[in-house]
Design a protein around this motif. Structure first.
Motif, PDB file in Angstrom:
ATOM      1  N   ILE A  62       6.829   5.048   2.181  1.00 12.58           N
ATOM      2  CA  ILE A  62       6.610   5.691   0.882  1.00 12.58           C
ATOM      3  C   ILE A  62       5.401   6.613   0.944  1.00 12.58           C
ATOM      4  CG2 ILE A  62       6.043   5.277  -1.543  1.00 12.58           C
ATOM      5  CD1 ILE A  62       7.689   2.679  -1.324  1.00 12.58           C
ATOM      6  N   SER A  63       4.252   6.076   1.421  1.00 10.91           N
ATOM      7  CA  SER A  63       3.067   6.916   1.543  1.00 10.91           C
ATOM      8  C   SER A  63       2.051   6.258   2.476  1.00 10.91           C
ATOM      9  CB  SER A  63       2.418   7.172   0.171  1.00 10.91           C
ATOM     10  OG  SER A  63       1.701   6.036  -0.251  1.00 10.91           O
ATOM     11  N   LYS A  64       1.175   7.073   3.008  1.00 12.70           N
ATOM     12  CA  LYS A  64       0.127   6.577   3.902  1.00 12.70           C
ATOM     13  C   LYS A  64      -0.886   5.718   3.147  1.00 12.70           C
ATOM     14  CE  LYS A  64       1.586   8.543   7.629  1.00 12.70           C
ATOM     15  NZ  LYS A  64       2.190   7.744   8.686  1.00 12.70           N
ATOM     16  N   GLU A  65      -1.104   6.001   1.872  1.00 10.24           N
ATOM     17  CA  GLU A  65      -2.033   5.200   1.087  1.00 10.24           C
ATOM     18  C   GLU A  65      -1.528   3.770   0.935  1.00 10.24           C
ATOM     19  OE1 GLU A  65      -1.031   8.291   0.028  1.00 10.24           O
ATOM     20  OE2 GLU A  65      -2.912   9.300   0.494  1.00 10.24           O
ATOM     21  N   LEU A  66      -0.219   3.617   0.808  1.00  9.06           N
ATOM     22  CA  LEU A  66       0.345   2.274   0.693  1.00  9.06           C
ATOM     23  C   LEU A  66       0.241   1.502   2.001  1.00  9.06           C
ATOM     24  CD1 LEU A  66       3.446   2.760  -1.633  1.00  9.06           C
ATOM     25  CD2 LEU A  66       1.323   1.566  -2.116  1.00  9.06           C
ATOM     26  N   ILE A  67       0.241   2.202   3.141  1.00 11.73           N
ATOM     27  CA  ILE A  67       0.010   1.518   4.418  1.00 11.73           C
ATOM     28  C   ILE A  67      -1.383   0.898   4.411  1.00 11.73           C
ATOM     29  CG2 ILE A  67      -0.329   1.836   6.907  1.00 11.73           C
ATOM     30  CD1 ILE A  67       1.820   4.002   6.813  1.00 11.73           C
ATOM     31  N   GLY A  68      -2.372   1.687   4.003  1.00 10.32           N
ATOM     32  CA  GLY A  68      -3.745   1.181   3.925  1.00 10.32           C
ATOM     33  C   GLY A  68      -3.854   0.006   2.963  1.00 10.32           C
ATOM     34  N   PHE A  69      -3.188   0.105   1.818  1.00 11.45           N
ATOM     35  CA  PHE A  69      -3.202  -0.982   0.847  1.00 11.45           C
ATOM     36  C   PHE A  69      -2.556  -2.241   1.427  1.00 11.45           C
ATOM     37  CE2 PHE A  69      -1.108  -3.433  -2.477  1.00 11.45           C
ATOM     38  CZ  PHE A  69      -2.198  -3.779  -3.257  1.00 11.45           C
ATOM     39  N   SER A  70      -1.423  -2.075   2.109  1.00 10.84           N
ATOM     40  CA  SER A  70      -0.719  -3.217   2.692  1.00 10.84           C
ATOM     41  C   SER A  70      -1.557  -3.909   3.761  1.00 10.84           C
ATOM     42  CB  SER A  70       0.610  -2.767   3.309  1.00 10.84           C
ATOM     43  OG  SER A  70       1.465  -2.259   2.326  1.00 10.84           O
ATOM     44  N   LEU A  71      -2.194  -3.119   4.615  1.00  9.34           N
ATOM     45  CA  LEU A  71      -3.044  -3.704   5.670  1.00  9.34           C
ATOM     46  C   LEU A  71      -4.261  -4.400   5.053  1.00  9.34           C
ATOM     47  CD1 LEU A  71      -2.860  -0.880   8.349  1.00  9.34           C
ATOM     48  CD2 LEU A  71      -1.765  -3.131   8.440  1.00  9.34           C
ATOM     49  N   ALA A  72      -4.839  -3.784   4.025  1.00 11.28           N
ATOM     50  CA  ALA A  72      -5.992  -4.403   3.356  1.00 11.28           C
ATOM     51  C   ALA A  72      -5.582  -5.686   2.633  1.00 11.28           C
ATOM     52  CB  ALA A  72      -6.613  -3.420   2.366  1.00 11.28           C
ATOM     53  N   PHE A  73      -4.414  -5.701   2.023  1.00  9.35           N
ATOM     54  CA  PHE A  73      -3.916  -6.899   1.354  1.00  9.35           C
ATOM     55  C   PHE A  73      -3.718  -8.028   2.357  1.00  9.35           C
ATOM     56  CE2 PHE A  73      -0.266  -9.546   0.179  1.00  9.35           C
ATOM     57  CZ  PHE A  73      -0.752 -10.119  -0.983  1.00  9.35           C
TER      58      PHE A  73
END
Length: 137
Positions: free
Chosen positions: A82-93
């Motif tokens: 969906i987006s690169k920002e969501l990758i960062g959010f998923s890894l941080a989660f």
């Protein structure tokens, strides 16, 4: 954690999102989590086997407990597309969930079970190996 694991595995979310970020990151996460899952699988299988259910049932139930990682990886890959920002959010989660489990559940439990220095040495060794693994990669 158990309720969250029934829905989606944060480890799988990290793997799926990691592969979307880069193949190297996804592979390193998958290897690290696979190494982490060996003692987890043992800690699931031994009590089942020792309670009289038998080896076959212990293996089947242990394997089923790992299915959530695959489901999490699937959703992580979808989210990562969906987006690169969501990758960062998923890894941080995923990282935050693991930090919470370790600091609020595992370390206090190990200190209750094993009085003395042994559990503290294990914690220090684990942190040191984690730092070394990050420095090497």
């Amino acid at each position: 954690m158990l309720g969250l694991q029934c829905i989606i595995s944060q480890n799988g979310l990290a793997i799926g999102s990691g592969f979307d970020a880069s193949t190297t990151l996804g592979l390193s996460l998958a290897i690290a989590i696979a190494i982490h899952d060996v003692p987890e699988g043992i800690s699931i299988a031994l009590p089942i086997n020792n309670s009289g259910y038998g080896k076959a049932k212990a293996i089947i139930l242990t394997a089923l407990s790992g299915v959530t990682t695959g489901i999490g990886a699937f959703f992580g890959a979808i989210i990562g597309n969906i987006s690169k920002e969501l990758i960062g959010f998923s890894l941080a989660f995923a990282a935050g969930a693991m930090l919470y489990i370790v600091s609020c559940e595992l370390i206090p439990e190990s200190n209750k079970m094993y009085k003395g220095r042994f559990s503290s040495f294990g914690n220090i060794l684990g942190i040191t190996l984690g730092v070394l693994a990050n420095v090497i990669t």
